[in-house]
Each structure stands twice: as C-alpha cells, then as structure tokens.
Design an enzyme around this catalytic site. Structure first.
Site, short mmCIF file in Angstrom:
data_model
loop_
_atom_site.label_atom_id
_atom_site.label_comp_id
_atom_site.label_asym_id
_atom_site.label_seq_id
_atom_site.Cartn_x
_atom_site.Cartn_y
_atom_site.Cartn_z
N TRP A 36 0.71 -1.16 0.14
CA TRP A 36 -0.21 -0.05 -0.03
C TRP A 36 0.93 1.34 0.07
CZ3 TRP A 36 -5.08 -0.79 -0.88
CH2 TRP A 36 -5.55 -1.94 -0.65
N ASP A 39 -34.78 4.18 -11.80
CA ASP A 39 -35.14 4.86 -10.75
C ASP A 39 -34.90 6.42 -10.73
OD1 ASP A 39 -35.61 4.93 -7.66
OD2 ASP A 39 -33.70 5.95 -7.91
N GLU A 57 -39.34 5.21 -13.87
CA GLU A 57 -40.18 5.83 -12.58
C GLU A 57 -40.26 7.27 -12.69
OE1 GLU A 57 -39.83 5.17 -7.88
OE2 GLU A 57 -38.08 6.32 -9.08
#
Length: 660
Positions: A80, A325, A379
């Site tokens: 890391w 949505d 929707e």
C-alpha cells in the site's frame, strides 16, 4: 412532418417545436457516437477499456482522470505504498494506463488508486471497478481483483419476453428472516421458489450496484459496475439469474443513473480532484435533498460511462432489462420537487434538463440494440409526455412507465376516507387514468409505500390487531375488514392495470409494519430490514390465506391473459359502491360497500353464460364463503349481443366471472 407524439395529442401542438428540437438532439448525439460504428451500442464499451483487465501479456489498467497530475496503484502487492513502478502513464485525452506482469496480481488481491492533482491528492476506487469489499474492522473499502479460475458459466437462455410483466420487486439483503444481511445464494435457494410458486414472471432486483450505505436501499450508488459485495460475489449473482431463467422467470435490475453518492474515497465525486469530472459544475452538480451528485449528461465521457453501464449488466450478467429509478430528478433542473405537474407547460418551460432527456433516449436505444427482448421501465412521478413513447415518435423509448398515481391514490383513500365514502367512479378513473399511447405497470404498493414513517397497506388496515388477532380461530372486526380489503385492493388494481403489475416482496401476504434499515437512529437494528416468512408459513395464522389469494390472482391473470383487453366499465354505482367492468370475456365485479350485500343486483352485460374464476370471499382465502362458486349465471335477453345479468354481490367482495 409532425412527430407522432404530437400528432396523437393535440394538447402538445403548442410545444411541437420544443419536442422536435429534443428529438433532433437525440439523433444528433447518436450520430456523434456512431461515426465509427453502425449501431450506438457498438460504441459504448468503456468497461472493456477502463478498469483492470488480464491479457495474454499480463495485466493492463486504465483510468480517465483529466485533472490528475499523477496516479499510482496501491495494494497488497506493494504494501500500500506509493512507488514509481506502479505509476500510471498518460496516454492522451485525459486517459492513464499501466501494464503489469502476470504474477503481480492474483484473484482476490486488494488495491486502490492514489490520485494526485494540483493542490491535493486522495485515495480512490477505480471508476470501472467490478468488485469492491469493505474491511470488517477498519470499514475501509478496497477494490478487489476478481479473476476466478473457474468463473460461473450461464446454462440457461433468458425466457422470452412477456408482453405483460408480473413483477416481484425484491431486495436481496432483507429477504431473510434473520437479523442480518441475506445473500444471493440464500435468495436463490429459499425465496426464488416462493416467487415461482406464486406465478410471477419477472423479478426486479433492487440494490445490485455497490453502495457504501446499506440504509440507502441501494439508491446511493458508488461503484456502478460492481455487484454489491454485501450480498455475495458476481458469480453468485450470475447463478441466481441463471437459476431464475431456468425456472422461466426473467430478472430485471433497479438501475440508478439519476444521481451518485457524494462519497469521494468510495465513489466518483471529486475523483480527479475536480468537482465537475462526472457531474455538473456548481450547484447543479449537487442534489440538495438527497445529498448526492448529479451527472453531467451533456458530457460525452459521462454519456459513454452510463451507456456502457447499461450494456455491461445485460451482457455480463444476462439481466433482462431495467427499471430506471428516479428519472423525475433527472428530467428537471429543480428535480421536480414540490410540483404537481397539473399543466402541460410545466414539461416545456425551460426547467427541463434536455441533456438528461437525450441520455434516457440513448440509453433505451442501447439497451434494445444489445437485447431486443429487454424491457425498460421508467419511474417518473411527473407524467412527462413521451417518456414511454418510441424514440421515432418523439419519445424517450421506455417500454413501460410505473403508474405511480395508483399507490398514492390508495394511501390517500385509506388515510382520508371512511369506507362508506369510497367513490367507485373516482376509483375506476384513478386506476385507469393513463396516456393512451403508453404502456404502464400498476401496483397497490411497492417498497416506497412501506418505508420508515409509513406502513404497508395491510398494517394500515389492521394496525395493532396484527399482533394479537391473526390466529385462524380469532374473531376481530378489524382483521375481517383488513383481510377483505387487502384482497379487493389487489384484485381491482391488477384488474384495471393496463399492461403489467408489481408487488413488493412479502406485501402479497400482508407483511406487517414498515421497512427501516440499520442506522444510528434505530440502534443499527435489523428488525425492520428483513422478511418474516415464518408468519406466512404458520398454518395457525391467517397470513397464508392472503398468500393463497395472491397466487390464485396471479394464476388467473396468467391463464386468462386479460391484459389483452382494456377495462370497459359497465356499472359505476356510487350510491351502492358497486363497480363492474369487463376485459374481453371476463367480468370483474366489486362491492366496496362495508355493510350492504345485494342479493339480486341486475345490470346490463354482454349476453352469455358466466362462471366463477376467482372470489375474494372464498373460504380458501379466509372469506365468508357467501357465494356459490359452482353456480352458472345466464343473461336475460335484451337485444342482440346484450342481456341483463342478476348477481348476488356480498358486501366487501370482489370476484371474476368468465363469459362463454
């Protein structure tokens, strides 16, 4: 030549110029994307270029970050740490790339990006990451290499498209009775068979795309190409979809392209240090009510990202379509907040994001090119004309629109009117009111109507009696009323539905209370983020009768194919609260009167013999069994093809008769 959308609706004539301009914009953007290809879908392949890919030579990773000054891969392969060996190289047009030897990465290895820009830096997850997991202890999200030795292979073809979807809306995580998050595998083994038994032909899966906050119900998406790791692996999702296909059920996905989560480390916000890489600049890039980011639908790179996302889930997971949505939020700069949309000019007053309108039309084009059998459902609470009209007619190309007025009407009726005040003329109008050219999906309630602060229809009907009086030997007037109306509300909703029907998981049998995901305000409880299947499985409780009715209702609709015909009213008797209508050779009869039964109700009807198909008052569904279901009913001659029918119609009863 006038577009068909305008030609068919004279009220749109004053806005013909705006509609034509929008149509030209769609076609122009399509041409811009297809200058090297024949079809739009062939040019939408961002997921094949960006992200992490294994090749014969090794690994290649690419990212689009035009504002970045440097990008590094961090991961388990380099402890890391920022290291020059893992620095990406600029390759033009804001793109970055790195190639790594085969042995550098392996399946399930974790990684992230370190993105640097003038004045700052930050760790990020790749824009096209396909697998994201959260550390159980640190709660930090990381990308995960997903390269299994034996990836899941689909075995079943998708079932043929049904013209009339019967949709079972489901959330994987809350599909178990246990106080925890459920999995794709558990859903496949334990819930899918229930859906098959009920007879629904389509499953709508919510919360599939990776989202950092579980309580958002999946509507605050961070990683648009990643399967939510809470529920399992990409292969386990494929196994679920494949199994459903093998059982004859299609699976559509609740896709969220209306906004993105505001998180920077996990999501796309400020990905390369700029606020407007993926999102609109300034205030337009933020949704104040939802606390999220709003995509810049006018930017080619963003369009490519979203259109490719539509293609990805179809091709990679064999989804059979999408419910889009919250598109109302996309269509209007003010997101349609606090507006009733009672006038046509509200659709053409300059408050519309025409880039978003263009995107939605292009999305439908891509989806139907990739899979002509796929369905798309919008929707949209605003009712903008053209949403569910063909692109060629001047519309956006959705196959269906959610009939959002229906559940709103039921809640308003139950809240504001006593049973004696139900006006069946208004009821029939509200349930059948739609634009003639559009196909719609009707529903009495979805997940929306049961979110915390609200109640399911059944819980609203019976309230606290649900805890004490649902035993098969209990007698309670509230339960009797609730059982009767729950069945009637569903039957009249599906009976008046134009082109399809939707039910949310568990609501078919009267699931109690409300939905509330674990959060600080409820002590991180799972009590209301699960489904209590043991209630419907308990022979001593009455929930099973509602489940049996739903099964018979869906079976009746499947066998009769009543959606082939539009509802034609015969009786709208407001005084006695009797509603009767036909669909082809099928007669739907409802008596909403809470007290009065009518032993000899006479009305004009098509001539013939009528026999019983479905009766809400049947003892099989915990009714009173007041109707002799074996009786044949014959019309009395009035004129050629027309007769008079006399029926016994008990109070609070609905039934379906077949004419022969």
């Amino acid at each position: 030549m006038m577009l068909k959308l305008v030609e068919d609706d004279k009220l749109l004539r004053p806005f013909a110029g705006i509609i034509e301009k929008r149509h030209r914009q769609v076609l122009a953007m399509e041409r811009e994307f297809t200058y090297r290809t024949t079809r739009l879908s062939d040019s939408c392949n961002s997921y094949l270029y960006y992200g992490l890919h294994r090749t014969n030579e090794g690994w290649v990773f690419r990212e689009w970050a035009p504002n970045a000054t440097a990008i590094y891969l961090l991961g388990e392969f380099n402890d890391w740490r920022k290291h020059p060996d893992y620095a990406l190289t600029k390759v033009g047009n804001g793109n970055w790339e790195i190639k790594l030897p085969q042995e550098t990465l392996e399946h399930k290895m974790l990684y992230r990006l370190l993105v640097e820009w003038n004045g700052g830096s930050g760790e990020r997850l790749p824009s096209h990451v396909r697998r994201v997991i959260q550390d159980e202890y640190t709660k930090i999200y990381s990308a995960q290499v997903w390269d299994p030795l034996n990836p899941y292979q689909m075995r079943h073809e998708s079932p043929k498209r049904s013209e009339y979807p019967l949709i079972y809306e489901a959330h994987i995580g809350m599909s178990t009775e246990h106080r925890r998050v459920s999995t794709f595998t558990e859903f496949r083994l334990f819930v899918l068979p229930r859906i098959v038994d009920l007879g629904y032909n389509t499953i709508q899966l919510m919360a599939v795309q990776e989202h950092p906050y579980y309580g958002s119900f999946g509507y605050q998406v961070a990683n648009f190409f990643a399967v939510s790791s809470r529920f399992g692996t990409p292969d386990e999702l494929k196994a679920l979809i494949d199994t459903a296909h093998g059982m004859g059920i299609r699976v559509i996905m609740d896709i969220v392209h209306s906004h993105a989560v505001n998180n920077e480390v996990e999501g796309l916000s400020r990905f390369d240090g700029s606020y407007d890489q993926y999102f609109y600049p300034g205030n337009r890039g933020f949704h104040s009510l939802w606390g999220s980011r709003c995509f810049d639908y006018g930017k080619h790179e963003v369009l490519n990202f979203l259109l490719s996302n539509c293609k990805y889930w179809l091709e990679e997971f064999h989804f059979d379509g999408y419910r889009f949505d919250g598109i109302t939020s996309m269509l209007y700069w003010d997101h349609g907040l606090d507006k009733d949309f009672t006038e046509y000019n509200l659709y053409y007053d300059g408050n519309q994001d025409e880039n978003a309108i263009t995107y939605l039309a292009l999305a439908n084009r891509v989806i139907h090119q990739v899979d002509p059998e796929a369905i798309t459902i919008a929707e949209d609470m605003s009712g903008m004309p053209g949403v569910a009209s063909p692109i060629e007619d001047g519309g956006m190309g959705f196959d269906y629109r959610m009939n959002m007025g229906t559940p709103d009407y039921w809640i308003k009726l139950l809240k504001e009117k006593r049973d004696e005040e139900w006006h069946v003329g208004d009821l029939f109008y509200e349930l059948t009111n739609k634009r003639e050219e559009e196909h719609t999906i009707s529903y009495a309630e979805s997940h929306d109507q049961a979110l915390v602060g609200d109640k399911t229809i059944f819980f609203r009907l019976v309230d606290k009696a649900i805890y004490t009086s649902m035993g098969v030997f209990d007698k309670n007037i509230l339960i009797e009323r609730g059982m009767a109306l729950h069945k009637m509300i569903r039957l009249v909703t599906i009976g008046t539905a134009a082109d399809g029907y939707l039910n949310f998981m568990g609501n078919e049998w009267g699931h109690p209370e409300w939905i509330d995901f674990p959060r600080e305000g409820n002590g991180w409880s799972y009590d209301h983020a699960r489904r209590l299947w043991s209630l419907v499985d308990d022979e001593n409780l009455r929930f099973r009768f509602l489940n049996a009715f739903d099964k018979s209702m869906i079976q009746t609709v499947n066998e009769t194919r009543v959606f082939h015909w539009r509802p034609e009213p015969l009786v709208r008797d407001n005084e006695r609260q009797v509603l009767i209508f036909t669909r082809g050779d099928y007669l739907f009869v409802f008596n909403f009167n809470p007290e009065k039964s009518f032993p000899d109700y006479v009305f004009d009807a098509p001539s013939g013999k009528y026999t019983m198909l479905l009766d809400t008052d049947s003892k099989n569904f915990d009714g009173l069994g007041r109707i002799d279901e074996k009786m044949e009913h014959f019309t009395r001659y009035v004129s050629p093809g027309r007769g008079q029918l006399s029926l016994y119609i008990p109070a609070r009863t609905g039934f379906v008769l077949k004419r022969s």
